[in-house]
Design a protein around this motif. Structure first.
Motif, PDB file in Angstrom:
ATOM      1  N   LEU A 152      -8.852 116.964  17.747  1.00 27.96           N
ATOM      2  CA  LEU A 152     -10.019 116.515  18.526  1.00 27.96           C
ATOM      3  C   LEU A 152     -10.431 115.100  18.119  1.00 27.96           C
ATOM      4  O   LEU A 152     -10.679 114.237  18.975  1.00 27.96           O
ATOM      5  N   GLY A 153     -10.448 114.874  16.778  1.00 27.44           N
ATOM      6  CA  GLY A 153     -10.856 113.552  16.290  1.00 27.44           C
ATOM      7  C   GLY A 153      -9.969 112.460  16.837  1.00 27.44           C
ATOM      8  O   GLY A 153     -10.437 111.390  17.257  1.00 27.44           O
ATOM      9  N   GLY A 154      -8.657 112.732  16.872  1.00 26.20           N
ATOM     10  CA  GLY A 154      -7.702 111.743  17.364  1.00 26.20           C
ATOM     11  C   GLY A 154      -7.931 111.430  18.841  1.00 26.20           C
ATOM     12  O   GLY A 154      -7.910 110.263  19.261  1.00 26.20           O
ATOM     13  N   TRP A 155      -8.150 112.494  19.634  1.00 26.52           N
ATOM     14  CA  TRP A 155      -8.364 112.274  21.075  1.00 26.52           C
ATOM     15  C   TRP A 155      -9.640 111.494  21.332  1.00 26.52           C
ATOM     16  O   TRP A 155      -9.667 110.579  22.153  1.00 26.52           O
ATOM     17  N   LEU A 156     -10.702 111.869  20.589  1.00 26.08           N
ATOM     18  CA  LEU A 156     -11.984 111.167  20.807  1.00 26.08           C
ATOM     19  C   LEU A 156     -11.857 109.702  20.395  1.00 26.08           C
ATOM     20  O   LEU A 156     -12.290 108.790  21.110  1.00 26.08           O
ATOM     21  N   THR A 157     -11.231 109.484  19.236  1.00 31.84           N
ATOM     22  CA  THR A 157     -11.074 108.106  18.762  1.00 31.84           C
ATOM     23  C   THR A 157     -10.204 107.307  19.731  1.00 31.84           C
ATOM     24  O   THR A 157     -10.512 106.158  20.068  1.00 31.84           O
ATOM     25  N   GLY A 158      -9.112 107.939  20.195  1.00 29.24           N
ATOM     26  CA  GLY A 158      -8.218 107.260  21.135  1.00 29.24           C
ATOM     27  C   GLY A 158      -8.960 106.852  22.406  1.00 29.24           C
ATOM     28  O   GLY A 158      -8.841 105.711  22.887  1.00 29.24           O
ATOM     29  N   ALA A 159      -9.756 107.799  22.935  1.00 32.20           N
ATOM     30  CA  ALA A 159     -10.511 107.481  24.163  1.00 32.20           C
ATOM     31  C   ALA A 159     -11.491 106.336  23.886  1.00 32.20           C
ATOM     32  O   ALA A 159     -11.639 105.406  24.689  1.00 32.20           O
ATOM     33  N   GLY A 160     -12.133 106.400  22.704  1.00 29.74           N
ATOM     34  CA  GLY A 160     -13.088 105.337  22.335  1.00 29.74           C
ATOM     35  C   GLY A 160     -12.393 103.993  22.226  1.00 29.74           C
ATOM     36  O   GLY A 160     -12.932 102.963  22.648  1.00 29.74           O
ATOM     37  N   GLU A 161     -11.165 104.005  21.673  1.00 29.53           N
ATOM     38  CA  GLU A 161     -10.425 102.730  21.526  1.00 29.53           C
ATOM     39  C   GLU A 161     -10.049 102.148  22.886  1.00 29.53           C
ATOM     40  O   GLU A 161     -10.180 100.945  23.110  1.00 29.53           O
ATOM     41  N   VAL A 162      -9.550 103.023  23.782  1.00 27.82           N
ATOM     42  CA  VAL A 162      -9.173 102.517  25.118  1.00 27.82           C
ATOM     43  C   VAL A 162     -10.399 101.914  25.800  1.00 27.82           C
ATOM     44  O   VAL A 162     -10.342 100.801  26.352  1.00 27.82           O
ATOM     45  N   LEU A 163     -11.523 102.647  25.743  1.00 27.74           N
ATOM     46  CA  LEU A 163     -12.730 102.131  26.407  1.00 27.74           C
ATOM     47  C   LEU A 163     -13.185 100.827  25.762  1.00 27.74           C
ATOM     48  O   LEU A 163     -13.618  99.894  26.439  1.00 27.74           O
ATOM     49  N   GLY A 164     -13.070 100.744  24.432  1.00 30.69           N
ATOM     50  CA  GLY A 164     -13.459  99.510  23.726  1.00 30.69           C
ATOM     51  C   GLY A 164     -12.609  98.332  24.190  1.00 30.69           C
ATOM     52  O   GLY A 164     -13.122  97.238  24.464  1.00 30.69           O
ATOM     53  N   LEU A 165     -11.285  98.573  24.299  1.00 32.20           N
ATOM     54  CA  LEU A 165     -10.406  97.491  24.759  1.00 32.20           C
ATOM     55  C   LEU A 165     -10.764  97.086  26.184  1.00 32.20           C
ATOM     56  O   LEU A 165     -10.796  95.895  26.524  1.00 32.20           O
ATOM     57  N   LEU A 166     -11.035  98.093  27.019  1.00 32.45           N
ATOM     58  CA  LEU A 166     -11.387  97.772  28.421  1.00 32.45           C
ATOM     59  C   LEU A 166     -12.709  96.994  28.482  1.00 32.45           C
ATOM     60  O   LEU A 166     -12.869  96.093  29.313  1.00 32.45           O
ATOM     61  N   CYS A 167     -13.646  97.312  27.569  1.00 30.92           N
ATOM     62  CA  CYS A 167     -14.909  96.539  27.523  1.00 30.92           C
ATOM     63  C   CYS A 167     -14.613  95.080  27.157  1.00 30.92           C
ATOM     64  O   CYS A 167     -15.120  94.151  27.785  1.00 30.92           O
TER      65      CYS A 167
END
Ligand SMILES: Cc1cc2nc3c(=O)[nH]c(=O)nc-3n(C[C@H](O)[C@H](O)[C@H](O)COP(=O)(O)OP(=O)(O)OC[C@H]3O[C@@H](n4cnc5c(N)ncnc54)[C@H](O)[C@@H]3O)c2cc1C
Length: 485
Positions: A85-100
C-alpha cells in the motif's frame, strides 16, 4: 427598436474572393491637439510576412499532452517496482508531484505572451486554459502532499502526524515546498469565481504574482527529493532547462520586449476626445508604428505613465486601423482606471505591450457579419473599416446615447457599400430578443454562409453565439472575444 440599414453603392458579395489583406481605413477622426509639424495618421498596409506564426489550439494541446506523457514515462523509468500500500500511495504521489511541476511550467508559458500563442490561441482562450489548468494544479498539489505523507507513513509503519514532522524537518527543502503549496492553495481560493468577484482586480492580480514565489520555493525539493531526479543527471538537466526556458520567455516577452518597444516607438498621448456618455477615445502617437504589425481587432496592454496610473497596465483594443504614427483606443468608464483616462494630458508617456489577440479576420473570402454590443464595438469598428469583401455590422445598444462612432460607422458604410443595423432599446421596449436567430437571418441574407465576429458583454456574447449556431452558422466560423480574463 431602431434598426437602420445604410448602404452606399451596391453591396458586393465576394464569396470567391481571396483575402488580400486589410483595406486602408476610409474614415478616422483626426486626433485633437496633435503636435504640429507631424503628418496626419496613415493607416498602414499589413505586412503578413513579418507576423509570428499562429499555433492552433489542437497543436498546442498535443504538445502539452505529449509533455505530460514524457513526465509519466520519467516516473515509470525511475521506479524499479511498486510494492504494498505504501508503495502505491507514494508512487501515485510522485506521479502527481511530477505532473504539478510540469503543469506550473505550462501555466506560466501560457501567460508568457509568446507571440505565436497570442496570435494562434488568443489571449482570452489562453487565460481560460490557464484558469482551468490552475484549478487542476492546485488539486494535484494537495493530492501530492497527502499521498506522499500517507505513503511514507504506511511504508514506515508510522503515524501520518509523525511522518509529516519527519518530512518537514529531515527532507531537504520540503518545508519550503510546503509553504509553496499553501501559497498556491491560497491563490487558488482567491481565484475561485465566487471569491474573485469580491476582490478588486488589482488585489487579485498582485496576489497572483505570488505564484512565481511559490514556483521558486517548490523547485529545489523536486530535484533534491524526487526519485526521478536524485540519480538521473539527464532528467535534472531536462527539468531545469524547462524551468529556465519559461523564465527567459517571461522576462523577455513581459519585461524586455515592452521596454524595447517603448524605446523604439516612444508612445505618447496625443489627445483625448469624448465619444459619448462615459466613453472617450485616447489617441496615442509614436514613431515607426507600422513595425508593430498590429491588426484591426487586436489589443495592447497600456500603461500610462502618470503618478496614479503607472503601476497597472490595462487591455484596450484598437478602435481604428493602426496608422503609421497614431493608434486609437476607445474606453468605457467602468472603474477607477478607465475613468482616470479621461484626464490624460497630451505628452503623457505610454508603455504599450502588444499587439495581442487572435480576434482578427480569418480571411476566408466569405461574407462577414460583425455583432457588437456596448463597448465591444471597439475592435469591430477597426475591423469594419478595413476588412475587404461584403460586411454587415449589427450594433446592439440599450439606448441611442450609448451608440458610439455612429457618424464614423455610417461614413464607413457609405464609403464601402457595407450595411449597418443599429438595434437599440431594452428587450422590454423592443418586445422580444433583438438577436434571435430569426431576426439575425432577416438582417443578414445568407447568414449561414458567412463568417461571424462577436464582441460585447459576456451575456450578449454567449446569447449571440447560440443564436448564430441556431441560425446555421458552423461553430468554427463564429469568432468572439471576451473583455474579461
Ligand atoms: C482583450 C480585452 C480588450 C479590451 N478592450 C476594451 C476596449 O477596447 N474598451 C474598453 O472600454 N474596455 C476594454 N476592455 C475592458 C477593460 O480592460 C476594462 O474595462 C478595464 O481594464 C477596467 O479597469 P478599471 O480599473 O477601470 O475597472 P475595474 O472596476 O478595476 O475593473 C472592471 C473589470 O475589468 C477587468 N479588469 C480590470 N483591470 C484589468 C486589467 N488590468 N487587465 C484585465 N482586465 C482588467 C476585470 O474583469 C474587472 O472586473 C478590454 C478587455 C480585454 C480583456
Amino acid at each position: 427598436m431602431t434598426s437602420v440599414a445604410r448602404r452606399s453603392g451596391p453591396a458586393r458579395h465576394t464569396g470567391a474572393e481571396a483575402y488580400p489583406g486589410p483595406r486602408r481605413e476610409p474614415a478616422s477622426r483626426p486626433a485633437p491637439s496633435r503636435p504640429s509639424g507631424r503628418p496626419p495618421a496613415r493607416p498602414v498596409p499589413a505586412r503578413p510576412g513579418n507576423r509570428p506564426a499562429r499555433i492552433g489550439a489542437r497543436r498546442v494541446l498535443a504538445v502539452i499532452i505529449a509533455g505530460a506523457a514524457m513526465v509519466i514515462f520519467l516516473w515509470w523509468h525511475s521506479t524499479p517496482g511498486v510494492h504494498g500500500l505504501g508503495g502505491w500511495l507514494t508512487g501515485a504521489g510522485e506521479v502527481l508531484g511530477l505532473l504539478c511541476g510540469y503543469g506550473v511550467v505550462v501555466l506560466v508559458a501560457l501567460m508568457s505572451r509568446l507571440p505565436p500563442l497570442e496570435r494562434g490561441l488568443g489571449t482570452d482562450k489562453m487565460a481560460r486554459w490557464h484558469a482551468m489548468g490552475g484549478r487542476y494544479i492546485v488539486s494535484l498539489v494537495v493530492a501530492h502532499g497527502l499521498l506522499i505523507v500517507w505513503g511514507y507513513a504506511a511504508t514506515a509503519h508510522a503515524s501520518v502526524v509523525s511522518e509529516s514532522a519527519t518530512l518537514l524537518t529531515q527532507y531537504p527543502d520540503v518545508l519550503m515546498a510546503t509553504v509553496a503549496g499553501f501559497l498556491l492553495l491560497g491563490i487558488g481560493i482567491v481565484s475561485m469565481r465566487a471569491a474573485r468577484r469580491r476582490v478588486r482586480y488589482e488585489t487579485w492580480y498582485f496576489l497572483h504574482l505570488y505564484t512565481y514565489l511559490a514556483i521558486a520555493l517548490a523547485f529545489s525539493h523536486q530535484l533534491a527529493d524526487g526519485a526521478a531526479f536524485v540519480s538521473n543527471l539527464a532528467a535534472r538537466f531536462w527539468w531545469s532547462a524547462m524551468y529556465l526556458t519559461v523564465l527567459v520567455l517571461v522576462l523577455w516577452y513581459r519585461v524586455a520586449v515592452p521596454l524595447l518597444a517603448y524605446r523604439r516607438h516612444r508612445f505618447e498621448v496625443l489627445g483625448v476626445t469624448a465619444e459619448g456618455p462615459g466613453v472617450i477615445s485616447v489617441y496615442i502617437g509614436g514613431s515607426r508604428l507600422e513595425e508593430l504589425d498590429a491588426e484591426p481587432g487586436q489589443f495592447f496592454r497600456w500603461r500610462f505613465l502618470t503618478r496614479s496610473l503607472w503601476w497597472s497596465s490595462h487591455p484596450f483594443s484598437l478602435s481604428a486601423a493602426p496608422g503609421s504614427d497614431m493608434l486609437r483606443i476607445t474606453v468605457k468608464n467602468l472603474g477607477d482606471h478607465s475613468q482616470a483616462l479621461a484626464q490624460l494630458q497630451p505628452g503623457t508617456r505610454v508603455f504599450a505591450e502588444g499587439p495581442y489577440g487572435a480576434f482578427t479576420p480569418a480571411g476566408s473570402g466569405r461574407g462577414v457579419v460583425l455583432l457588437a454590443g456596448g463597448v465591444g464595438i471597439t475592435p469591430l469598428r477597426a475591423i469594419f473599416a478595413t476588412l475587404p469583401g461584403h460586411v454587415t455590422l449589427i450594433y446592439r445598444a440599450s439606448s441611442e446615447r450609448d451608440l458610439v462612432f455612429r457618424d464614423e460607422l455610417d461614413a464607413i458604410a457609405a464609403a464601402r457599400g457595407a450595411t449597418v443595423h443599429y438595434l437599440v432599446g431594452s428587450r422590454a421596449e423592443i418586445g422580444g430578443d433583438p438577436l434571435s436567430p430569426r431576426v439575425l437571418r432577416s438582417l443578414v441574407p445568407g447568414l449561414d454562409e458567412q463568417e461571424a465576429y462577436v464582441c460585447g458583454p459576456a451575456g450578449m456574447t454567449s446569447a449571440s453565439v447560440r443564436a448564430l449556431r441556431a441560425a446555421g452558422v458552423p461553430r468554427q466560423r463564429i469568432h468572439f472575444e471576451s473583455f474579461e480574463f
